[in-house]
Design an enzyme around this catalytic site. Structure first.
Site, PDB file in Angstrom:
ATOM      1  N   GLN A 104     -20.859   8.192  16.488  1.00  0.00           N
ATOM      2  CA  GLN A 104     -19.983   9.092  16.326  1.00  0.00           C
ATOM      3  C   GLN A 104     -18.722   8.731  15.581  1.00  0.00           C
ATOM      4  O   GLN A 104     -17.703   9.123  15.784  1.00  0.00           O
ATOM      5  CB  GLN A 104     -19.287   9.516  17.491  1.00  0.00           C
ATOM      6  CG  GLN A 104     -20.507   9.964  18.194  1.00  0.00           C
ATOM      7  CD  GLN A 104     -20.567  10.562  19.468  1.00  0.00           C
ATOM      8  OE1 GLN A 104     -19.918  10.807  20.554  1.00  0.00           O
ATOM      9  NE2 GLN A 104     -21.295   9.114  20.792  1.00  0.00           N
ATOM     10  N   ASN A 105     -18.410   7.496  15.494  1.00  0.00           N
ATOM     11  CA  ASN A 105     -17.290   6.129  15.039  1.00  0.00           C
ATOM     12  C   ASN A 105     -17.496   7.065  13.679  1.00  0.00           C
ATOM     13  O   ASN A 105     -18.088   7.065  12.425  1.00  0.00           O
ATOM     14  CB  ASN A 105     -17.556   4.680  14.816  1.00  0.00           C
ATOM     15  CG  ASN A 105     -17.813   5.213  16.887  1.00  0.00           C
ATOM     16  OD1 ASN A 105     -17.473   5.362  17.194  1.00  0.00           O
ATOM     17  ND2 ASN A 105     -18.215   3.604  17.347  1.00  0.00           N
ATOM     18  N   HIS A 122     -19.631  12.141  12.548  1.00  0.00           N
ATOM     19  CA  HIS A 122     -17.933  12.619  12.171  1.00  0.00           C
ATOM     20  C   HIS A 122     -17.268  12.858  11.839  1.00  0.00           C
ATOM     21  O   HIS A 122     -16.595  12.379  11.684  1.00  0.00           O
ATOM     22  CB  HIS A 122     -17.411  12.882  14.306  1.00  0.00           C
ATOM     23  CG  HIS A 122     -17.159  12.658  15.307  1.00  0.00           C
ATOM     24  ND1 HIS A 122     -17.316  12.010  16.125  1.00  0.00           N
ATOM     25  CD2 HIS A 122     -18.468  13.926  15.477  1.00  0.00           C
ATOM     26  CE1 HIS A 122     -18.141  12.958  17.605  1.00  0.00           C
ATOM     27  NE2 HIS A 122     -18.759  14.399  17.009  1.00  0.00           N
ATOM     28  N   CYS A 130      -9.344  16.345   0.329  1.00  0.00           N
ATOM     29  CA  CYS A 130      -8.495  17.315  -0.332  1.00  0.00           C
ATOM     30  C   CYS A 130      -9.053  18.547   0.484  1.00  0.00           C
ATOM     31  O   CYS A 130     -10.276  19.105  -0.131  1.00  0.00           O
ATOM     32  CB  CYS A 130      -8.034  17.409  -1.590  1.00  0.00           C
ATOM     33  SG  CYS A 130      -7.030  19.124  -1.863  1.00  0.00           S
ATOM     34  N   CYS A 133      -8.895  21.655  -3.067  1.00  0.00           N
ATOM     35  CA  CYS A 133     -10.457  21.533  -3.874  1.00  0.00           C
ATOM     36  C   CYS A 133     -10.966  20.730  -3.629  1.00  0.00           C
ATOM     37  O   CYS A 133     -11.878  19.981  -4.196  1.00  0.00           O
ATOM     38  CB  CYS A 133      -8.863  20.539  -4.867  1.00  0.00           C
ATOM     39  SG  CYS A 133      -8.921  19.012  -5.237  1.00  0.00           S
ATOM     40  N   CYS A 153      -3.737  18.228  -6.962  1.00  0.00           N
ATOM     41  CA  CYS A 153      -3.622  20.476  -6.590  1.00  0.00           C
ATOM     42  C   CYS A 153      -2.825  20.521  -6.101  1.00  0.00           C
ATOM     43  O   CYS A 153      -2.585  21.188  -6.342  1.00  0.00           O
ATOM     44  CB  CYS A 153      -5.049  20.481  -6.889  1.00  0.00           C
ATOM     45  SG  CYS A 153      -5.770  20.271  -5.033  1.00  0.00           S
ATOM     46  N   GLY A 190     -21.687   1.746  24.149  1.00  0.00           N
ATOM     47  CA  GLY A 190     -20.104   2.725  24.494  1.00  0.00           C
ATOM     48  C   GLY A 190     -19.901   3.566  24.266  1.00  0.00           C
ATOM     49  O   GLY A 190     -19.123   4.462  23.156  1.00  0.00           O
ATOM     50  N   SER A 192     -19.050   7.746  26.240  1.00  0.00           N
ATOM     51  CA  SER A 192     -18.784   8.739  27.245  1.00  0.00           C
ATOM     52  C   SER A 192     -19.408   9.434  27.412  1.00  0.00           C
ATOM     53  O   SER A 192     -19.434  10.386  28.735  1.00  0.00           O
ATOM     54  CB  SER A 192     -16.608   9.222  27.597  1.00  0.00           C
ATOM     55  OG  SER A 192     -16.584  10.034  26.753  1.00  0.00           O
ATOM     56  N   ASN A 216     -23.248   0.381  29.096  1.00  0.00           N
ATOM     57  CA  ASN A 216     -21.579   0.821  29.036  1.00  0.00           C
ATOM     58  C   ASN A 216     -20.798  -0.127  30.287  1.00  0.00           C
ATOM     59  O   ASN A 216     -22.040   0.018  31.435  1.00  0.00           O
ATOM     60  CB  ASN A 216     -21.813   2.141  28.933  1.00  0.00           C
ATOM     61  CG  ASN A 216     -20.531   3.118  28.592  1.00  0.00           C
ATOM     62  OD1 ASN A 216     -19.334   2.622  30.150  1.00  0.00           O
ATOM     63  ND2 ASN A 216     -20.306   3.987  28.211  1.00  0.00           N
TER      64      ASN A 216
END
Ligand code: OAD
Length: 248
Positions: A104-105, A122, A130, A133, A153, A190, A192, A216
């Protein structure tokens, strides 16, 4: 199960597995100096994500989001290097015990450590896109003299990562789900485990018969319900010891 025994058990489970996958969250990068989002000292303790990390907030006031959130993230990420946990996962891949890291990092530290199959659920902060564009450029080359930074642009540069209110791109989502359904061990390190849809991957793996091993310092909503066991402590030491035992 004490920690030493749990680490031995994890190494044995991984050695016996045909297909191990790791799901990582911000906690794996904490020992690289990148603060996690939740908990003590977390980014969302100081900065309200609904005010600064949603696509609507960005479009409404891009200069504010750049100044308060993105610039700080860029400074922290520019300085960060892989830690013993990233290196441990890279060693597990090299010794043939780990295929894919789903992270997820957005810090790119798994690739920097040497993992070759990293699904960035992610996105990645190393790139800017951009908003108008779709052109991309490396974050390191971004001109930051004026706020918000703009593409030739006229559109807004924004990190190539997912903001709240945006969908996970289809390719990483579908690939993560397929790999999760096919693994027989999942290391959950690591996170949650509160942000969907990543938080549901361990339950998907377990329903498909995988063993879920959580690493964790704190219990999470997965602990006891979805995870088979929690190895409580920091990722650097624990992943490193598991990788040592799998190599030996
Ligand atoms: P969180 O910040 O929510 O959780 C970090 C987890 O790491 C917590 O469970 C901590 O107990 C644990 N932790 C802290 N230090 C650790 C260490 N040294 N070793 C191991 N674990 C440690 O981070 P995520 O679960 O990754 O999304 O958050 C998920 C998503 O929420 C992020 O990807 C981001 C955020 O908002 C977006 O920006 C879309």
């Amino acid at each position: 199960m004490d920690r030493t025994h749990a680490i031995q058990q994890a190494a044995e489970d991984i050695r016996n597995a045909r297909h191990t996958v790791a799901l990582t969250g911000a906690g794996i990068s904490a020992e690289s100096g990148i603060p996690p989002f939740r908990g003590k000292g977390g980014v969302w303790e100081r900065i309200d994500p609904m005010e600064f990390a949603t696509i609507d907030a960005f479009l409404k006031n891009p200069a504010k989001v750049w100044q308060v959130l993105f610039l700080e993230m860029k400074q922290v990420l520019d300085r960060a290097h892989p830690n013993a946990a990233h290196e441990g996962l890279a060693r597990l891949e090299q010794s043939g015990h780990l295929r894919t890291v789903i992270t997820q990092n957005v810090d790119g530290l798994h690739q920097a450590a040497g993992n070759t199959d990293v699904i960035e659920f992610h996105g990645n902060f190393a790139w800017q896109r951009c908003q108008t564009c779709g052109q991309t450029q490396p974050s390191r080359e971004l001109e930051l003299a004026a706020m918000p930074p703009r593409c030739p642009c006229g559109g807004l540069w924004r990190p190539a990562c997912v903001l709240f209110g945006e969908l996970i791109p289809t390719t990483p989502l579908q690939r993560s789900q397929a790999i999760t359904a096919a693994c027989d061990v999942m290391l959950v390190i690591g996170t949650s485990a509160v942000v969907e849809p990543a938080a549901s991957l361990p339950a998907l793996a377990r329903a498909a018969g995988a063993k879920i091993i959580e690493i964790n310092p704190e219990p999470t909503p997965l602990t006891r319900r979805t995870s088979h066991y929690l190895i409580q402590g920091k990722a650097g030491e624990i992943v490193s010891r598991i990788a040592d035992q799998c190599a030996g």
